[in-house]
Design a protein around this motif. Structure first.
Motif, PDB file in Angstrom:
ATOM      1  N   GLU A  91      43.760  60.699 102.809  1.00  0.00           N
ATOM      2  CA  GLU A  91      44.124  61.994 103.370  1.00  0.00           C
ATOM      3  C   GLU A  91      45.169  62.103 104.292  1.00  0.00           C
ATOM      4  O   GLU A  91      46.230  62.792 104.388  1.00  0.00           O
ATOM      5  N   TYR A  92      44.940  61.038 105.348  1.00  0.00           N
ATOM      6  CA  TYR A  92      46.182  60.967 106.410  1.00  0.00           C
ATOM      7  C   TYR A  92      47.346  60.421 105.750  1.00  0.00           C
ATOM      8  O   TYR A  92      48.403  61.043 106.137  1.00  0.00           O
ATOM      9  N   ARG A  93      47.245  59.631 104.745  1.00  0.00           N
ATOM     10  CA  ARG A  93      48.552  59.044 103.968  1.00  0.00           C
ATOM     11  C   ARG A  93      49.147  60.570 103.533  1.00  0.00           C
ATOM     12  O   ARG A  93      50.680  60.491 103.645  1.00  0.00           O
ATOM     13  N   GLU A  94      48.473  61.317 102.745  1.00  0.00           N
ATOM     14  CA  GLU A  94      49.172  62.584 102.237  1.00  0.00           C
ATOM     15  C   GLU A  94      49.702  63.447 103.550  1.00  0.00           C
ATOM     16  O   GLU A  94      50.895  63.923 103.377  1.00  0.00           O
ATOM     17  N   GLN A  95      49.071  63.476 104.407  1.00  0.00           N
ATOM     18  CA  GLN A  95      49.562  64.077 105.645  1.00  0.00           C
ATOM     19  C   GLN A  95      50.880  63.546 106.328  1.00  0.00           C
ATOM     20  O   GLN A  95      51.977  64.388 106.502  1.00  0.00           O
ATOM     21  N   LEU A  96      51.062  62.146 106.267  1.00  0.00           N
ATOM     22  CA  LEU A  96      52.092  61.449 106.903  1.00  0.00           C
ATOM     23  C   LEU A  96      53.491  61.578 105.986  1.00  0.00           C
ATOM     24  O   LEU A  96      54.493  61.922 106.261  1.00  0.00           O
TER      25      LEU A  96
ATOM     26  N   GLN B 134      53.867  64.971 117.534  1.00  0.00           N
ATOM     27  CA  GLN B 134      53.421  65.626 116.027  1.00  0.00           C
ATOM     28  C   GLN B 134      52.152  66.293 116.294  1.00  0.00           C
ATOM     29  O   GLN B 134      51.860  67.182 115.369  1.00  0.00           O
ATOM     30  N   TRP B 135      51.442  66.090 117.425  1.00  0.00           N
ATOM     31  CA  TRP B 135      50.107  66.888 117.431  1.00  0.00           C
ATOM     32  C   TRP B 135      50.633  68.275 117.808  1.00  0.00           C
ATOM     33  O   TRP B 135      49.469  69.119 118.072  1.00  0.00           O
TER      34      TRP B 135
ATOM     35  N   ASP C 264      49.397  71.573 116.249  1.00  0.00           N
ATOM     36  CA  ASP C 264      47.863  71.869 115.830  1.00  0.00           C
ATOM     37  C   ASP C 264      47.291  72.260 117.173  1.00  0.00           C
ATOM     38  O   ASP C 264      46.542  72.990 117.301  1.00  0.00           O
TER      39      ASP C 264
ATOM     40  N   ALA D 275      54.302  64.029 104.047  1.00  0.00           N
ATOM     41  CA  ALA D 275      54.912  65.342 104.060  1.00  0.00           C
ATOM     42  C   ALA D 275      56.017  65.309 104.952  1.00  0.00           C
ATOM     43  O   ALA D 275      56.964  66.174 104.755  1.00  0.00           O
TER      44      ALA D 275
ATOM     45  N   ARG E 184      43.745  65.867 112.753  1.00  0.00           N
ATOM     46  CA  ARG E 184      42.797  65.099 111.660  1.00  0.00           C
ATOM     47  C   ARG E 184      43.539  63.869 111.657  1.00  0.00           C
ATOM     48  O   ARG E 184      44.890  63.460 111.440  1.00  0.00           O
TER      49      ARG E 184
END
Length: 279
Positions: A221-226, A141-142, A145, A228, A153
């Motif tokens: 913020e990380y939860r919002e990223q996940l 998943q990295w 980036d 997605a 992040r």
């Protein structure tokens, strides 16, 4: 002997197919879309699997002695009943080490796999449960980036895991299918080291020859990223898991060594094997 392999499109399932072929076994690969199994060797028999169809299950299981099974709670009871009727004597289940964690009672991952384990225990068939921990492939998943030169992040860069090379999971499953000594066993598969996420990023950087930076973000913020790309319950489970292991190394299992007679493959080895994904 003919062995049925489900989930043969996945990394573990495909590696199980190759491992069985290397041992001279006949393999039937089952998928809801058998036309997608193009990467498998030509000698593999491909068949469509429909867990909702008793007739299809009878056809798929005809002549099968053993099964490598991905955990699908819907249809698991029908499959085991059909397997018993067809004379299959042993199922090796790809389960999850999430069952062994403190939060297993509320973890959707743990509960999904535990439901299938319970079905197998009640089936009267021989079984082996292969419970891997977190897969090293989660680091993929990295890759976008890293390739783009963006920082990773992360909310918990010091959270520890014991990343498992998928080849170890497949090799253990193959031995469980072929060696009667593992019937009735629960095999716990971890990597050889407990490593923080930041160290895993450093090993990816070293293998790929790229700079990999880590940026600390909030759990929200990380939860919002996940969310997605993950359902919210799974994202919450992952966040809870990382928070519980933040700064806390965990024990590793010796089952890979016991089953295969060699140490588990390291995350550094996995990073080298998959370096092109990050370039």
């Amino acid at each position: 002997m003919t062995i049925l392999v489900t989930g043969a499109r996945g990394r573990v399932g495909a590696a199980v197919v190759r491992g069985l072929l290397a041992q001279g076994e006949k393999v039937r690969a089952a998928s809801t879309d058998p036309d997608s199994l193009t990467a498998l060797p030509d000698e593999v028999e491909r068949t469509r699997l429909d867990l909702a169809s008793p007739q299809n299950l009878r056809e798929v299981l005809h002549g099968i002695q053993k099964i490598f099974l991905y955990a699908q709670p819907a249809g698991a009871a029908r499959l085991t009943e059909a397997a018993a009727a067809a004379g299959a004597g042993h199922i090796v289940l790809l389960s999850s080490l999430a069952i062994d964690t403190d939060g297993a009672g509320t973890s959707p991952i743990a509960q999904q796999h535990l439901l299938v384990e319970d079905v197998l225990r009640a089936s009267g068939l021989g079984w082996t449960f292969v419970r891997p921990g977190g897969f090293a492939t989660n680091a993929l998943q990295w890759a976008p980036d890293v390739r783009a030169g963006r920082p990773l992040r992360l909310a918990y860069p010091e959270t520890y895991s014991e990343p498992v090379h998928e080849s170890d999971v497949a090799d253990v499953a193959v031995r469980a299918l072929l060696d009667e000594a593992h019937r009735g066993a629960t095999l716990r598969v971890t990597g050889p080291q407990s490593l923080p996420a930041r160290r895993q990023a450093e090993l990816v950087a070293a293998a790929a020859g790229r700079e990999v930076l880590v940026r600390l973000i909030s759990p929200q913020e990380y939860r919002e990223q996940l969310t997605a790309f993950l359902p919210a319950p799974l994202a919450d489970t992952l966040l809870d898991y990382q928070a519980a292991r933040d700064g806390r190394p965990q024990k590793t299992s010796d089952d890979v060594q016991a089953v295969l007679g060699r140490p588990a493959l390291s995350f550094a080895r996995w990073a080298k094997d998959n370096a092109d994904a990050f370039r």
